[in-house]
Design a protein around this motif. Structure first.
Motif, short mmCIF file in Angstrom:
data_model
loop_
_atom_site.label_atom_id
_atom_site.label_comp_id
_atom_site.label_asym_id
_atom_site.label_seq_id
_atom_site.Cartn_x
_atom_site.Cartn_y
_atom_site.Cartn_z
N GLY A 284 0.72 -1.13 -0.12
CA GLY A 284 0.19 -0.14 -0.05
C GLY A 284 0.86 1.34 0.06
N ILE A 285 2.26 1.07 -0.18
CA ILE A 285 3.23 2.39 0.35
C ILE A 285 3.23 3.04 -1.16
CG2 ILE A 285 5.16 1.22 -0.52
CD1 ILE A 285 6.32 3.18 1.75
N THR A 286 3.13 4.39 -1.52
CA THR A 286 3.22 4.69 -2.99
C THR A 286 4.56 5.02 -3.12
OG1 THR A 286 3.36 7.02 -1.89
CG2 THR A 286 0.90 6.10 -2.38
N VAL A 287 4.74 5.13 -4.51
CA VAL A 287 6.12 5.34 -5.00
C VAL A 287 6.71 6.89 -4.53
CG1 VAL A 287 7.36 5.74 -7.28
CG2 VAL A 287 5.46 4.00 -7.26
N THR A 288 5.59 7.67 -4.45
CA THR A 288 6.07 9.25 -3.74
C THR A 288 6.77 9.15 -2.71
OG1 THR A 288 4.44 10.17 -5.10
CG2 THR A 288 5.33 11.24 -3.22
N GLU A 289 6.16 8.06 -1.52
CA GLU A 289 6.80 7.80 -0.27
C GLU A 289 8.21 6.98 -0.60
OE1 GLU A 289 7.04 8.26 3.93
OE2 GLU A 289 5.72 9.30 2.31
N LEU A 290 8.44 6.31 -1.24
CA LEU A 290 9.50 5.61 -1.59
C LEU A 290 10.53 6.74 -2.12
CD1 LEU A 290 8.56 2.04 -3.20
CD2 LEU A 290 9.38 2.59 -0.85
N VAL A 291 10.22 7.51 -2.97
CA VAL A 291 10.97 8.57 -3.49
C VAL A 291 11.52 9.38 -2.23
CG1 VAL A 291 11.08 10.58 -4.88
CG2 VAL A 291 10.15 8.46 -5.65
N ARG A 292 10.73 9.87 -1.59
CA ARG A 292 10.96 10.77 -0.18
C ARG A 292 11.90 10.23 0.74
NH1 ARG A 292 10.46 11.23 4.55
NH2 ARG A 292 9.05 9.35 4.93
N VAL A 293 11.86 8.65 0.75
CA VAL A 293 12.88 7.89 1.78
C VAL A 293 14.01 7.99 0.95
CG1 VAL A 293 13.27 5.79 2.77
CG2 VAL A 293 10.68 6.69 2.95
N ALA A 294 14.26 7.62 -0.19
CA ALA A 294 15.29 7.57 -0.90
C ALA A 294 16.20 9.02 -0.78
CB ALA A 294 15.02 7.28 -2.51
N GLY A 295 15.42 9.99 -0.81
CA GLY A 295 15.89 11.57 -0.70
C GLY A 295 16.48 11.74 0.46
N THR A 296 16.23 11.02 1.63
CA THR A 296 16.77 11.32 3.10
C THR A 296 18.06 10.92 3.17
OG1 THR A 296 16.08 9.21 3.98
CG2 THR A 296 14.47 10.94 4.21
N ARG A 297 18.70 10.41 2.09
CA ARG A 297 20.17 9.96 1.91
C ARG A 297 20.93 11.36 2.05
NH1 ARG A 297 22.84 9.85 -3.37
NH2 ARG A 297 24.72 9.30 -3.06
N TRP A 298 20.44 12.37 1.61
CA TRP A 298 21.54 13.69 1.46
C TRP A 298 21.32 14.20 2.94
CZ3 TRP A 298 18.43 12.69 -3.07
CH2 TRP A 298 19.28 12.68 -4.05
N ALA A 299 20.44 14.05 3.72
CA ALA A 299 20.34 14.61 5.06
C ALA A 299 21.20 13.95 5.88
CB ALA A 299 19.14 14.34 5.64
N ILE A 300 21.48 12.43 5.53
CA ILE A 300 22.45 11.67 6.51
C ILE A 300 23.84 11.93 6.00
CG2 ILE A 300 23.01 9.26 6.76
CD1 ILE A 300 20.05 8.66 6.29
N GLU A 301 24.13 12.12 4.84
CA GLU A 301 25.47 12.49 4.24
C GLU A 301 25.94 13.86 4.85
OE1 GLU A 301 25.75 12.55 0.05
OE2 GLU A 301 25.35 10.02 0.08
N GLU A 302 25.03 14.78 4.95
CA GLU A 302 25.36 16.11 5.50
C GLU A 302 25.63 16.03 7.16
OE1 GLU A 302 21.97 18.53 4.67
OE2 GLU A 302 22.29 18.79 2.51
N ALA A 303 25.00 15.16 7.68
CA ALA A 303 24.90 14.99 9.13
C ALA A 303 26.46 14.31 9.33
CB ALA A 303 24.19 14.00 9.61
#
Length: 190
Positions: free
Chosen positions: A98-117
């Motif tokens: 039931g998860i949407t592709v938009t939500e998967l894309v958002r999770v994939a985008g959190t990678r940059w916040a982790i790299e910045e940290a």
């Protein structure tokens, strides 16, 4: 291991990754039609939203792992640069049905916040200032550096929340300097 305990993930993989029922991941997406790509933002960046073309394929369930009524599904994602369409990044995902592709894309985008940290922890806390010799020492160093970074981030957030006016120390009602005998001493505030 994450799938066994029902924890979802979005994981970047190399283009040579082999996918069950698809073959090599880059070959599978090279045959994707143009309308399979959808332009979406994966989060805010320093220069505005991070917009890419995304394609997603839901993989069929694996009977041995998923059972007759799967609660999670597997996905394969591809992220294509707008400026350089030949630059494509690939991801594997495992998420509740039931998860949407938009939500998967958002999770994939959190990678940059982790790299910045991690970059901030390198600059502020010496995360990268250890020559690895043995695992226990490396583990202790990483743990303490990340703890120091978390402490600094919490202190900065608390200071920002209080505001600049409250960062000035409060005045003591009387002078903290006291004369005892022939010398001056600094008394503790009361």
């Amino acid at each position: 291991m994450l799938e066994e305990v029902g924890v979802g993930y979005v994981l970047a993989v190399p283009k040579s990754q082999h996918i069950h029922a698809m073959g090599r991941i880059d070959f599978a997406f090279s045959r994707a039609p143009d309308d399979a790509w959808e332009r979406q933002s994966c989060g805010a960046g320093a220069k505005g939203p991070r917009v890419y073309d995304w394609a997603a394929v839901r993989l069929p369930p694996i009977d041995d792992f998923d059972g007759p009524e799967p609660t999670h599904g597997r996905w394969v994602l591809a992220r294509r640069s707008l400026a350089h369409p030949d630059e494509i990044a690939y991801y594997l995902a495992y998420a509740p049905t039931g998860i949407t592709v938009t939500e998967l894309v958002r999770v994939a985008g959190t990678r940059w916040a982790i790299e910045e940290a991690f970059q901030a922890a390198k600059n502020e806390c010496g995360l990268d200032q250890y020559e690895v010799r043995r695992y226990p020492g490396w583990y202790r160093h990483i743990t303490l550096a990340m703890l120091a970074h978390a402490f600094l981030a919490a202190m900065a957030a608390a200071a920002a929340q209080k505001g600049a006016a409250e960062t000035v120390p409060a005045r003591w009602p009387r002078s903290p300097w006291q004369k005892y005998g022939g010398s001056w001493q600094l008394a503790a505030p009361q």
